[in-house]
Write a protein that holds these residues in place. Structure first.
Motif, PDB file in Angstrom:
ATOM      1  N   GLU A  42      -1.913  13.877  13.753  1.00 52.83           N
ATOM      2  CA  GLU A  42      -0.523  13.560  13.479  1.00 52.83           C
ATOM      3  C   GLU A  42      -0.378  13.413  11.968  1.00 52.83           C
ATOM      4  O   GLU A  42      -1.095  12.612  11.350  1.00 52.83           O
ATOM      5  N   PRO A  43       0.505  14.185  11.321  1.00 53.18           N
ATOM      6  CA  PRO A  43       0.573  14.216   9.856  1.00 53.18           C
ATOM      7  C   PRO A  43       0.727  12.845   9.210  1.00 53.18           C
ATOM      8  O   PRO A  43       0.117  12.564   8.185  1.00 53.18           O
ATOM      9  N   GLN A  44       1.550  11.978   9.816  1.00 54.07           N
ATOM     10  CA  GLN A  44       1.780  10.674   9.206  1.00 54.07           C
ATOM     11  C   GLN A  44       0.513   9.830   9.215  1.00 54.07           C
ATOM     12  O   GLN A  44       0.158   9.205   8.209  1.00 54.07           O
ATOM     13  N   HIS A  45      -0.192   9.833  10.356  1.00 53.49           N
ATOM     14  CA  HIS A  45      -1.437   9.067  10.439  1.00 53.49           C
ATOM     15  C   HIS A  45      -2.489   9.644   9.498  1.00 53.49           C
ATOM     16  O   HIS A  45      -3.231   8.895   8.844  1.00 53.49           O
ATOM     17  N   LEU A  46      -2.560  10.975   9.428  1.00 54.79           N
ATOM     18  CA  LEU A  46      -3.531  11.597   8.525  1.00 54.79           C
ATOM     19  C   LEU A  46      -3.194  11.269   7.073  1.00 54.79           C
ATOM     20  O   LEU A  46      -4.095  11.012   6.262  1.00 54.79           O
ATOM     21  N   GLY A  47      -1.900  11.250   6.752  1.00 59.77           N
ATOM     22  CA  GLY A  47      -1.506  10.903   5.392  1.00 59.77           C
ATOM     23  C   GLY A  47      -1.961   9.507   5.018  1.00 59.77           C
ATOM     24  O   GLY A  47      -2.441   9.271   3.900  1.00 59.77           O
ATOM     25  N   ARG A  48      -1.849   8.542   5.950  1.00 62.07           N
ATOM     26  CA  ARG A  48      -2.302   7.179   5.673  1.00 62.07           C
ATOM     27  C   ARG A  48      -3.816   7.132   5.490  1.00 62.07           C
ATOM     28  O   ARG A  48      -4.327   6.436   4.609  1.00 62.07           O
ATOM     29  N   ALA A  49      -4.525   7.894   6.341  1.00 60.85           N
ATOM     30  CA  ALA A  49      -5.985   7.915   6.227  1.00 60.85           C
ATOM     31  C   ALA A  49      -6.420   8.516   4.891  1.00 60.85           C
ATOM     32  O   ALA A  49      -7.357   8.012   4.238  1.00 60.85           O
ATOM     33  N   LEU A  50      -5.750   9.591   4.467  1.00 57.61           N
ATOM     34  CA  LEU A  50      -6.084  10.215   3.188  1.00 57.61           C
ATOM     35  C   LEU A  50      -5.746   9.277   2.024  1.00 57.61           C
ATOM     36  O   LEU A  50      -6.479   9.222   1.030  1.00 57.61           O
ATOM     37  N   ALA A  51      -4.637   8.544   2.163  1.00 58.28           N
ATOM     38  CA  ALA A  51      -4.273   7.599   1.103  1.00 58.28           C
ATOM     39  C   ALA A  51      -5.322   6.499   0.988  1.00 58.28           C
ATOM     40  O   ALA A  51      -5.696   6.090  -0.124  1.00 58.28           O
ATOM     41  N   ALA A  86       0.827  -1.209   0.000  1.00 58.97           N
ATOM     42  CA  ALA A  86       0.000   0.000   0.000  1.00 58.97           C
ATOM     43  C   ALA A  86       0.858   1.255   0.000  1.00 58.97           C
ATOM     44  O   ALA A  86       0.569   2.224  -0.716  1.00 58.97           O
ATOM     45  N   GLU A  87       1.940   1.226   0.808  1.00 61.13           N
ATOM     46  CA  GLU A  87       2.800   2.409   0.853  1.00 61.13           C
ATOM     47  C   GLU A  87       3.490   2.631  -0.491  1.00 61.13           C
ATOM     48  O   GLU A  87       3.652   3.780  -0.931  1.00 61.13           O
ATOM     49  N   ALA A  88       3.894   1.535  -1.146  1.00 61.22           N
ATOM     50  CA  ALA A  88       4.510   1.683  -2.463  1.00 61.22           C
ATOM     51  C   ALA A  88       3.506   2.255  -3.460  1.00 61.22           C
ATOM     52  O   ALA A  88       3.833   3.158  -4.257  1.00 61.22           O
ATOM     53  N   GLU A  89       2.272   1.753  -3.402  1.00 66.41           N
ATOM     54  CA  GLU A  89       1.247   2.267  -4.309  1.00 66.41           C
ATOM     55  C   GLU A  89       0.925   3.718  -3.992  1.00 66.41           C
ATOM     56  O   GLU A  89       0.736   4.539  -4.899  1.00 66.41           O
ATOM     57  N   GLY A 125       3.611  21.320   2.299  1.00 73.01           N
ATOM     58  CA  GLY A 125       3.150  21.223   3.676  1.00 73.01           C
ATOM     59  C   GLY A 125       1.669  20.955   3.843  1.00 73.01           C
ATOM     60  O   GLY A 125       1.175  20.901   4.976  1.00 73.01           O
ATOM     61  N   ARG A 126       0.939  20.823   2.735  1.00 73.75           N
ATOM     62  CA  ARG A 126      -0.497  20.561   2.814  1.00 73.75           C
ATOM     63  C   ARG A 126      -0.800  19.189   2.199  1.00 73.75           C
ATOM     64  O   ARG A 126      -0.164  18.778   1.224  1.00 73.75           O
ATOM     65  N   HIS A 127      -1.790  18.509   2.787  1.00 71.33           N
ATOM     66  CA  HIS A 127      -2.268  17.259   2.204  1.00 71.33           C
ATOM     67  C   HIS A 127      -3.236  17.587   1.063  1.00 71.33           C
ATOM     68  O   HIS A 127      -4.112  18.452   1.220  1.00 71.33           O
TER      69      HIS A 127
END
Length: 570
Positions: free
Chosen positions: A379-388, A328-331, A403-405
């Motif tokens: 937390e930016p990292q967790h939010l990034g995973r949720a958005l992905a 998932a992270e690679a995708e 700096g923005r998602h």
């Protein structure tokens, strides 16, 4: 002389009978294998051979260093039957200490023996007078004492001492044989139990090894969580629930969707399988990182081998989750890089960008909405995973830019899309769109960014909106000014009414605001009766809603009136 001969013959006959009885006793003892039966037979035969009132047998207690009454025959005293004799005390204690037979025709008065209160009390309660005791010997070791006693004065001749000693010798061998047989039986029983346990453990280990091989094969074949869970329940039975670190159920055949944070917390607190309220819980972990938990529910408890199988299932699940996360992270990186290129330089090799989008299932020829998200307290990292995850489920793209998602999601309604993202993730989201080809993506992204910044400046955190949702502020900030759209949103019903009916609601509104919201002054400007103005304003309320005179709404309407006057031909 004749009497002496008869007496001698009688003695020989009695001796022959005693020897025959002794041989028969030896034969009978050899046939017995239970220690208690052997001891009972010895005491009973001693009483019979010596025609005594009472016979008893004491055994040595090596731990306590004394002898204790083991078996009696003909005894009526409870104290006598429970008697313990220190070494050297009483007649039997002296026999045990010296390994020598002793006889006393009148024991209570015989001062050769050490009399103790407990022994004399028990002997007196039994009423014994004449007592004979011989040692039970195995080699040079005394294991006990065999006694015959009468409740009258009785001397014991040498023949009776010899007879009881011979019986004691046979009895010692029988006791030793019975003990050895009993020990052998106990050893065989222990060996049988050990063999059975080893067989069970071997079976359990073989079952665990087979389960491990099966789970490993599933992991190597790239099986999903459902296949892995089915393999576990095939072996262990019951139902299996797979939870991620937040308690979200990743696979569950029977339970409704939900969260079980308490189960994951319980798993994280134990390194091995734990049992809680009828459920068996195993932690899913990679090193020190807790990834989730397996929860097996079944009616019967898990044995040790089955618990190991559940632990192996948790290890296999951890591998699957790590593989899935890596994939998932690679995708997500591929999708994120694509979105970054689309935002920054869509004009560079658009055909290649379109091909890359097509490879991940994105049709950029369809309308898309850009959403820019402020992480706030997330937390930016967790939010990034949720958005992905959100982008993947909606066939869109997610990335991080300046700096923005950023999200690029299919759809032509930026207002609805922004609100959906804000509600689902609990963030502030500004949106713009829809796009019309690759070239418009940077402009749409820039507009969504301005919308988000305006929302943050206005304090509208936790909401989702596009610029047109911000009223005249959106009109000012928007790169492409949509005057017609703004007029329609602010005054549409009034403009339509005037056009259809030929009325003058728009001029009345303009005069009303120009005269400080005074109907009396407005009627003079319009040269109509004050009631006419009042009726027209009531019609406006019906068309625009009762809140049209609220400060924010009235400001929007006044701006729209000014714009309408400016663009309307005179």
């Amino acid at each position: 002389m004749t009497e002496d001969v008869y007496e001698e013959l009688a003695r020989h006959r009695r001796r022959e009978a005693e020897l025959a009885a002794l041989f028969q006793t030896a034969h009978d003892l050899a046939a017995l294998h239970d220690l208690d039966q052997v001891l009972q037979a010895i005491v009973h035969r001693a009483r019979t051979l010596l025609r005594a009132d009472v016979a008893h047998l004491t055994l040595l207690d090596a731990e306590r260093g004394d002898t204790y009454m083991r078996v009696t025959s003909g005894s009526a005293s409870a104290a006598f039957q429970k008697l313990r004799l220190p070494m050297g005390a009483g007649l039997a204690g002296l026999v045990a200490q010296t390994a020598t037979p002793y006889a006393s025709p009148d024991y209570p008065r015989d001062e050769r023996f050490e009399h103790t209160r407990s022994i004399d009390h028990a002997v007196g309660e039994e009423g014994l007078v004449g007592i004979l005791g011989v040692p039970l010997r195995l080699g040079t070791t005394v294991v006990g004492v065999l006694c015959a006693a009468d409740r009258r004065h009785r001397p014991f001749p040498a023949e009776e001492v010899s007879l009881l000693s011979s019986l004691a010798d046979h009895a010692a061998v029988a006791i030793d044989n019975a003990r050895r047989l009993q020990e052998t039986r106990a050893a065989l029983a222990e060996l049988d139990t050990t063999t059975r346990l080893l067989r069970q453990r071997t079976t359990s280990l073989e079952r665990a090894a087979e389960a491990h091989d099966r789970l490993t094969d599933l992991v190597l074949r790239g099986a999903n969580l459902a296949e892995l869970a089915h393999a576990v329940t095939d072996v262990l039975g019951g139902t299996l629930m797979v939870l991620d670190v937040s308690g979200r159920r990743l696979f569950d055949d029977e339970q409704p969707p939900g969260a079980d944070e308490d189960v994951v917390a319980l798993a994280g607190a134990h390194s091995r399988v734990t049992h809680h309220e009828g459920r068996w819980i195993a932690r899913i972990a990679a090193g020190t990182e807790l990834l989730g938990a397996l929860m097996l529910t079944r009616a019967s408890p898990l044995d040790e081998g089955e618990q190991r199988i559940l632990e192996r299932a948790a290890l296999a699940t951890a591998v699957l989750l790590l593989l899935r996360r890596s994939t998932a992270e690679a995708e997500h990186r591929v999708r994120g890089d694509l979105l970054a290129d689309l935002v920054v330089s869509p004009h560079r090799d658009p055909e290649r960008l379109a091909a890359r989008a097509d490879a991940v299932g994105i049709d950029l020829g369809q309308p898309h909405t850009a959403v820019v998200v402020d992480s706030g307290e997330h937390e930016p990292q967790h939010l990034g995973r949720a958005l992905a995850r959100l982008a993947t489920t909606r066939a869109g793209l997610a990335s991080r830019h300046h700096g923005r998602h950023v999200l690029l999601l299919p759809g032509d309604n930026p207002s609805d899309t922004a609100r959906a993202v804000a509600t689902e993730l609990g963030v502030t989201a500004g949106a713009a769109g829809p796009t019309s080809g690759l070239a418009t993506i940077p402009a749409v992204h820039a507009e969504a960014t301005r919308c988000l910044e305006a929302m943050l400046a206005l304090g509208r955190t936790g909401e989702g909106a596009c610029l047109r949702d911000l009223g005249f502020l959106g009109l000012v900030l928007g790169e492409h000014i949509d005057l017609t759209g703004y007029l329609h949103r602010a005054l549409g019903p009034v403009l339509d009414y005037d056009r259809r009916r030929g009325t003058g609601l728009v001029p009345t509104l303009r005069a009303y605001f120009a005269c400080g919201r005074s109907p009396a002054r407005a009627c003079k400007e319009l040269h109509v009766h004050v009631n006419t103005v009042t009726q027209r304003l009531e019609r406006v309320s019906h068309l625009l809603g009762d809140d049209w005179q609220e400060p924010e709404r009235s400001l929007e309407i006044q701006l729209a009136l000014t714009l309408h006057q400016a663009i309307t031909p005179r």
